[in-house]
Design a protein around this motif. Structure first.
Motif, PDB file in Angstrom:
ATOM      1  N   ASP A 126       0.841  -1.187   0.000  1.00 32.52           N
ATOM      2  CA  ASP A 126       0.000   0.000   0.000  1.00 32.52           C
ATOM      3  C   ASP A 126       0.875   1.236   0.000  1.00 32.52           C
ATOM      4  O   ASP A 126       2.029   1.208   0.414  1.00 32.52           O
ATOM      5  N   GLU A 127       0.288   2.349  -0.468  1.00 27.86           N
ATOM      6  CA  GLU A 127       1.032   3.608  -0.435  1.00 27.86           C
ATOM      7  C   GLU A 127       1.288   4.017   1.009  1.00 27.86           C
ATOM      8  O   GLU A 127       0.488   3.761   1.900  1.00 27.86           O
ATOM      9  N   LEU A 128       2.424   4.641   1.222  1.00 29.91           N
ATOM     10  CA  LEU A 128       2.750   5.123   2.556  1.00 29.91           C
ATOM     11  C   LEU A 128       2.052   6.457   2.796  1.00 29.91           C
ATOM     12  O   LEU A 128       2.033   7.317   1.910  1.00 29.91           O
ATOM     13  N   PRO A 129       1.491   6.651   3.973  1.00 32.69           N
ATOM     14  CA  PRO A 129       0.849   7.941   4.244  1.00 32.69           C
ATOM     15  C   PRO A 129       1.891   9.059   4.286  1.00 32.69           C
ATOM     16  O   PRO A 129       3.024   8.858   4.709  1.00 32.69           O
ATOM     17  N   GLY A 130       1.501  10.221   3.787  1.00 38.75           N
ATOM     18  CA  GLY A 130       2.376  11.391   3.873  1.00 38.75           C
ATOM     19  C   GLY A 130       3.263  11.610   2.670  1.00 38.75           C
ATOM     20  O   GLY A 130       3.963  12.612   2.608  1.00 38.75           O
ATOM     21  N   VAL A 131       3.259  10.706   1.708  1.00 44.79           N
ATOM     22  CA  VAL A 131       4.106  10.879   0.526  1.00 44.79           C
ATOM     23  C   VAL A 131       3.335  10.423  -0.714  1.00 44.79           C
ATOM     24  O   VAL A 131       2.693   9.384  -0.704  1.00 44.79           O
ATOM     25  N   ASP A 132       3.384  11.244  -1.760  1.00 42.81           N
ATOM     26  CA  ASP A 132       2.674  10.944  -3.001  1.00 42.81           C
ATOM     27  C   ASP A 132       3.684  10.578  -4.083  1.00 42.81           C
ATOM     28  O   ASP A 132       4.313  11.451  -4.669  1.00 42.81           O
ATOM     29  N   LEU A 133       3.836   9.283  -4.315  1.00 45.34           N
ATOM     30  CA  LEU A 133       4.733   8.805  -5.359  1.00 45.34           C
ATOM     31  C   LEU A 133       3.926   8.198  -6.505  1.00 45.34           C
ATOM     32  O   LEU A 133       4.273   7.161  -7.049  1.00 45.34           O
ATOM     33  N   THR A 134       2.846   8.866  -6.878  1.00 53.64           N
ATOM     34  CA  THR A 134       1.991   8.366  -7.950  1.00 53.64           C
ATOM     35  C   THR A 134       2.449   8.836  -9.325  1.00 53.64           C
ATOM     36  O   THR A 134       1.974   8.330 -10.335  1.00 53.64           O
ATOM     37  N   GLY A 135       3.360   9.788  -9.381  1.00 53.98           N
ATOM     38  CA  GLY A 135       3.850  10.285 -10.669  1.00 53.98           C
ATOM     39  C   GLY A 135       4.864   9.341 -11.287  1.00 53.98           C
ATOM     40  O   GLY A 135       5.208   8.298 -10.727  1.00 53.98           O
ATOM     41  N   ASP A 136       5.355   9.735 -12.451  1.00 46.99           N
ATOM     42  CA  ASP A 136       6.342   8.927 -13.166  1.00 46.99           C
ATOM     43  C   ASP A 136       7.745   9.524 -13.133  1.00 46.99           C
ATOM     44  O   ASP A 136       8.718   8.814 -13.334  1.00 46.99           O
ATOM     45  N   ASP A 137       7.852  10.827 -12.905  1.00 49.52           N
ATOM     46  CA  ASP A 137       9.146  11.501 -13.020  1.00 49.52           C
ATOM     47  C   ASP A 137       9.500  12.232 -11.737  1.00 49.52           C
ATOM     48  O   ASP A 137       8.678  12.956 -11.168  1.00 49.52           O
ATOM     49  N   TYR A 138      10.763  12.042 -11.314  1.00 48.40           N
ATOM     50  CA  TYR A 138      11.261  12.636 -10.082  1.00 48.40           C
ATOM     51  C   TYR A 138      12.662  13.183 -10.331  1.00 48.40           C
ATOM     52  O   TYR A 138      13.383  12.708 -11.208  1.00 48.40           O
ATOM     53  N   VAL A 139      13.044  14.176  -9.536  1.00 47.36           N
ATOM     54  CA  VAL A 139      14.395  14.721  -9.588  1.00 47.36           C
ATOM     55  C   VAL A 139      15.012  14.531  -8.204  1.00 47.36           C
ATOM     56  O   VAL A 139      14.400  14.886  -7.192  1.00 47.36           O
ATOM     57  N   ILE A 140      16.202  13.957  -8.175  1.00 44.43           N
ATOM     58  CA  ILE A 140      16.928  13.725  -6.922  1.00 44.43           C
ATOM     59  C   ILE A 140      18.131  14.649  -6.929  1.00 44.43           C
ATOM     60  O   ILE A 140      18.953  14.592  -7.848  1.00 44.43           O
TER      61      ILE A 140
END
Length: 186
Positions: A2-16
């Motif tokens: 399940d998704e973790l509460p408090g963080v939205d990682l539903t997108g496809d692209d991220y920058v680190i």
């Protein structure tokens, strides 16, 4: 998972983005919103990266399984200790290879550096360390799940693209991207 509460990682692209002189990272979505932040805890008997949401609340952590972590195994856990995934470093001379497994040992994904030739050059001379790192993320059946590509910049900056990741938890893939940079000394 399940998704973790408090963080939205539903997108496809991220920058680190890494701070210039420390293993301190910030992870942004494609609109520039801060999603996660972490820093490698220094002078610890075991490597540890607590991940916080944009407001500073604990979301998950990556921690070495043992004090002398020759195997390169790290657990991804919730703040209350539930194991979500295991990040395993595979020992190879000319490539960086990491396997992401579920708590039951099921293989979710493999993250592997792109060019053996470039990795050999990096081992020969430090000047080649300026070449940005590039990784592919694959499912157990060889299907491409995403990519991690470094940018040519003063500080480490990576573009993380995750398509349909199937059963692989995005939290584990994002955590692995940060761990690879910090633990491989990129």
């Amino acid at each position: 998972m399940d998704e973790l509460p408090g963080v939205d990682l539903t997108g496809d692209d991220y920058v680190i983005k890494q701070k210039l002189f420390r293993n301190k990272y910030r992870i942004y979505d494609d609109s520039g919103a801060l999603l996660l932040q972490t820093k490698q805890k220094l002078f610890r008997m075991k490597e540890e990266f607590p991940f916080l949401d944009g407001d500073g609340n604990p979301v998950f952590r990556v921690k070495a399984k043992s004090m002398f972590d020759f195997a390169g195994d790290y657990t991804l856990t919730t703040p209350d200790g539930e194991v979500l995934a295991v990040l395993e470093k595979q020992f190879t001379f000319f490539k960086h290879v990491w396997r992401i497994r579920g708590p039951d040992g099921e293989l979710y994904a493999t993250i592997e550096s792109g060019s053996t030739f470039v990795e050999v050059l990096r081992n020969v001379s430090g000047i080649f360390g300026l070449i940005p790192h590039s990784y592919t993320i694959e499912a157990p059946d060889g299907t491409t799940l995403g990519s991690l590509k470094g940018r040519l910049s003063v500080r480490d900056t990576y573009d993380l693209h995750l398509g349909d990741v199937g059963d692989a938890p995005k939290e584990a893939l994002v955590a692995a991207a940060v761990a690879i940079d910090a633990l491989e000394g990129n």
